[in-house]
Design an enzyme around this catalytic site. Structure first.
Site, PDB file in Angstrom:
ATOM      1  N   CYS A 134       0.823  -1.213   0.000  1.00  0.00           N
ATOM      2  CA  CYS A 134       0.000   0.000   0.000  1.00  0.00           C
ATOM      3  C   CYS A 134       0.862   1.270   0.000  1.00  0.00           C
ATOM      4  O   CYS A 134       0.643   2.173  -0.828  1.00  0.00           O
ATOM      5  CB  CYS A 134      -0.972   0.006   1.158  1.00  0.00           C
ATOM      6  SG  CYS A 134      -0.275  -0.551   2.707  1.00  0.00           S
TER       7      CYS A 134
ATOM      8  N   HIS B 126      -2.839   6.642   4.142  1.00  0.00           N
ATOM      9  CA  HIS B 126      -1.414   6.758   4.488  1.00  0.00           C
ATOM     10  C   HIS B 126      -0.858   8.070   3.950  1.00  0.00           C
ATOM     11  O   HIS B 126      -1.346   8.603   2.961  1.00  0.00           O
ATOM     12  CB  HIS B 126      -0.608   5.619   3.865  1.00  0.00           C
ATOM     13  CG  HIS B 126      -0.841   4.267   4.449  1.00  0.00           C
ATOM     14  ND1 HIS B 126      -1.634   4.024   5.547  1.00  0.00           N
ATOM     15  CD2 HIS B 126      -0.362   3.044   4.053  1.00  0.00           C
ATOM     16  CE1 HIS B 126      -1.614   2.734   5.812  1.00  0.00           C
ATOM     17  NE2 HIS B 126      -0.883   2.106   4.916  1.00  0.00           N
TER      18      HIS B 126
HETATM   19  N1  LIG Z   1      -5.627  -3.186   5.137  1.00  0.00           N
HETATM   20  C1  LIG Z   1      -4.909  -2.617   4.170  1.00  0.00           C
HETATM   21  O1  LIG Z   1      -4.826  -1.395   4.028  1.00  0.00           O
HETATM   22  C2  LIG Z   1      -4.150  -3.476   3.203  1.00  0.00           C
HETATM   23  C3  LIG Z   1      -3.446  -2.842   2.189  1.00  0.00           C
HETATM   24  C4  LIG Z   1      -2.758  -3.644   1.290  1.00  0.00           C
HETATM   25  C5  LIG Z   1      -2.783  -5.019   1.399  1.00  0.00           C
HETATM   26  N2  LIG Z   1      -3.484  -5.582   2.401  1.00  0.00           N
HETATM   27  C6  LIG Z   1      -3.485  -7.057   2.486  1.00  0.00           C
HETATM   28  O2  LIG Z   1      -4.820  -7.526   2.319  1.00  0.00           O
HETATM   29  C7  LIG Z   1      -5.011  -8.694   3.141  1.00  0.00           C
HETATM   30  C8  LIG Z   1      -6.237  -8.518   4.050  1.00  0.00           C
HETATM   31  O3  LIG Z   1      -6.033  -7.412   4.858  1.00  0.00           O
HETATM   32  P1  LIG Z   1      -7.242  -6.783   5.721  1.00  0.00           P
HETATM   33  O4  LIG Z   1      -6.707  -5.533   6.221  1.00  0.00           O
HETATM   34  O5  LIG Z   1      -8.506  -6.782   4.932  1.00  0.00           O
HETATM   35  O6  LIG Z   1      -7.345  -7.853   6.915  1.00  0.00           O
HETATM   36  P2  LIG Z   1      -8.590  -8.179   7.892  1.00  0.00           P
HETATM   37  O7  LIG Z   1      -9.490  -7.012   8.020  1.00  0.00           O
HETATM   38  O8  LIG Z   1      -7.974  -8.755   9.098  1.00  0.00           O
HETATM   39  O9  LIG Z   1      -9.405  -9.325   7.085  1.00  0.00           O
HETATM   40  C9  LIG Z   1      -8.859 -10.612   6.924  1.00  0.00           C
HETATM   41  C10 LIG Z   1      -9.779 -11.425   6.017  1.00  0.00           C
HETATM   42  O10 LIG Z   1      -9.164 -12.687   5.784  1.00  0.00           O
HETATM   43  C11 LIG Z   1     -10.126 -13.705   5.997  1.00  0.00           C
HETATM   44  N3  LIG Z   1      -9.509 -14.945   6.437  1.00  0.00           N
HETATM   45  C12 LIG Z   1      -8.808 -15.155   7.572  1.00  0.00           C
HETATM   46  N4  LIG Z   1      -8.423 -16.468   7.659  1.00  0.00           N
HETATM   47  C13 LIG Z   1      -8.916 -17.070   6.553  1.00  0.00           C
HETATM   48  C14 LIG Z   1      -8.903 -18.409   6.057  1.00  0.00           C
HETATM   49  N5  LIG Z   1      -8.299 -19.385   6.733  1.00  0.00           N
HETATM   50  N6  LIG Z   1      -9.524 -18.671   4.889  1.00  0.00           N
HETATM   51  C15 LIG Z   1     -10.150 -17.677   4.196  1.00  0.00           C
HETATM   52  N7  LIG Z   1     -10.223 -16.387   4.608  1.00  0.00           N
HETATM   53  C16 LIG Z   1      -9.609 -16.093   5.769  1.00  0.00           C
HETATM   54  C17 LIG Z   1     -11.019 -13.156   7.111  1.00  0.00           C
HETATM   55  O11 LIG Z   1     -12.227 -13.892   7.103  1.00  0.00           O
HETATM   56  P3  LIG Z   1     -13.054 -14.158   8.479  1.00  0.00           P
HETATM   57  O12 LIG Z   1     -13.823 -12.897   8.717  1.00  0.00           O
HETATM   58  O13 LIG Z   1     -13.918 -15.309   8.117  1.00  0.00           O
HETATM   59  O14 LIG Z   1     -12.068 -14.418   9.549  1.00  0.00           O
HETATM   60  C18 LIG Z   1     -11.160 -11.701   6.618  1.00  0.00           C
HETATM   61  O15 LIG Z   1     -12.124 -11.640   5.601  1.00  0.00           O
HETATM   62  C19 LIG Z   1      -3.696  -8.917   3.870  1.00  0.00           C
HETATM   63  O16 LIG Z   1      -2.909  -9.788   3.097  1.00  0.00           O
HETATM   64  C20 LIG Z   1      -3.036  -7.558   3.845  1.00  0.00           C
HETATM   65  O17 LIG Z   1      -1.650  -7.650   3.890  1.00  0.00           O
HETATM   66  C21 LIG Z   1      -4.181  -4.880   3.306  1.00  0.00           C
END
Ligand SMILES: NC(=O)c1ccc[n+]([C@@H]2O[C@H](COP(=O)([O-])OP(=O)(O)OC[C@H]3O[C@@H](n4cnc5c(N)ncnc54)[C@H](OP(=O)(O)O)[C@@H]3O)[C@@H](O)[C@H]2O)c1
Length: 338
Positions: free
Chosen positions: A128, A241
């Site tokens: 990001c 950010h």
């Molecule tokens: N947040 C950001 O700004 C950002 C920016 C760039 C990249 N990312 C990347 O995007 C990804 C998600 O980030 P986030 O911020 O959205 O995280 P988050 O809010 O913690 O959400 C995590 C997601 O992953 C799912 N998950 C967890 N364990 C799983 C499994 N075993 N099988 C299938 N789904 C599963 C969760 O589902 P449940 O609800 O069912 O647990 C939830 O939908 C990460 O790789 C992060 O590095 C995030």
């Protein structure tokens, strides 16, 4: 042409934004397949005027899909993205699992859409902070030839996910009512604090997050010799950010020419009138497609140098929006249908 689309991690911070942006950008969806963990299986979501049931993400859940956007963490991507690709489902991955894989294009469509044609089933979405920084730097690179840069990031808590946003909210409420502040997601209190630690530390004292700026910057800009140093800091901001950048160029620079180059670049806009207190801030860059660039000035530390400040919504340009723009570009290039 409408597509069968999977979203892995649909319940998460990024997943929710992907849903909203697919709808607001009228992306042609014939069938939506919302996927998450077993915890969420059976729950329902609304999209396109229909109710869709969330399924647990398994190898079989990608059968018959045209593409899937992954936002469920690196370990899930490592386990399931190859399974999806094997079944003919193109993967656009938000995690860092495949970003530096030479067989996987790492794409910011406004910069290197041409790299998409070489995909072998998986496309990576950049870090990001790197994507947002390049929205400011790329037009300047085109104008003056980027040599090296120094960056410091101010990363919002939503960059860590939904739980981190909850943690900041709870700490602010606890502080306001004079109660104990609990920590969990971060090693220290994040409210009214700054944590110079994003992702894990490496031997040389840099963090993995800081090295993404260099490694991914080189790959996206196709500048293998590019040098940069970066310090990443988590700040008590909910969303968007900000990055302070000092950049050195091959050619002589001017602030006027820099503003013109950025204003003509589709991914960014100039917010730069210090005399009238006009500069980008996270407050104004939430839920925005463009990134804002301001505080543009000649750098006092080296020749052919500029100092600037970039703000962008990391849930959008840093994740969900960039992933959907990749899908839109692949649709345009006819790369999405088998
Ligand atoms: N947040 C950001 O700004 C950002 C920016 C760039 C990249 N990312 C990347 O995007 C990804 C998600 O980030 P986030 O911020 O959205 O995280 P988050 O809010 O913690 O959400 C995590 C997601 O992953 C799912 N998950 C967890 N364990 C799983 C499994 N075993 N099988 C299938 N789904 C599963 C969760 O589902 P449940 O609800 O069912 O647990 C939830 O939908 C990460 O790789 C992060 O590095 C995030």
């Amino acid at each position: 042409m409408a597509y069968k689309v999977g979203i892995v991690g649909v319940t998460g911070a990024v997943g929710q934004e992907i849903l909203a942006l697919l709808a607001s950008r009228n992306f042609p969806v014939e069938e939506l397949r919302p996927l998450a963990s077993a915890r969420s299986a059976g729950k329902t979501i609304e999209f396109g005027g229909k109710t869709w049931t969330i399924r647990e993400a398994t190898p079989e859940s990608f059968e018959g899909l045209d593409f899937a956007i992954f936002s469920a963490g690196g370990s899930i991507s490592k386990a399931l993205a190859p399974e999806a690709a094997k079944r003919g489902c193109i993967v656009i991955d938000n995690s860092s699992a495949f970003r530096m894989d030479p067989n996987v294009p790492l794409v910011v469509p406004e910069i290197n859409a041409h790299a998409l044609k070489n995909h072998k089933g998986i496309i990576a979405n950049p870090n990001c902070s790197t994507a947002i920084t390049l929205m400011g730097l790329y037009p300047l690179h085109k104008a003056f030839g980027l040599k090296r840069f120094f960056a410091s990031t101010y990363q919002a808590v939503s960059g860590t996910g939904a739980a981190a946003m909850e943690e900041l909210k709870k700490q602010v409420v606890a502080w306001a009512s004079g109660e104990e502040l609990e920590t969990g997601v971060y090693p220290y209190q994040i409210a009214f604090n700054l944590i110079p630690h994003v992702d894990s530390f490496l031997e040389d004292g840099y963090t993995k997050e800081e090295m993404k700026m260099l490694n991914e910057g080189r790959k996206i800009l196709e500048l293998p010799e590019l040098v940069c140093t970066c310090t990443c800091v988590r700040v008590p901001v909910f969303r968007a950010h900000s990055i302070s950048v000092d950049a050195e160029f091959e050619k002589p620079v001017s602030v006027e020419a820099a503003r013109k180059a950025i204003a003509e670049f589709v991914g960014a806009e100039v917010q730069d009138d210090p005399a009238n207190k006009v500069y980008p801030m996270p407050l104004f860059y939430q839920n925005k497609v463009k990134c804002g660039v301001g505080r543009i000035r000649k750098n006092t530390a080296f020749d052919n140098g500029l100092a600037l400040w970039v703000c962008g919504d990391q849930l959008w340009k840093g994740a969900a929006l960039n992933a959907i723009q990749i899908a839109e570009e692949m649709d345009r290039q006819g790369l999405l249908k088998k």
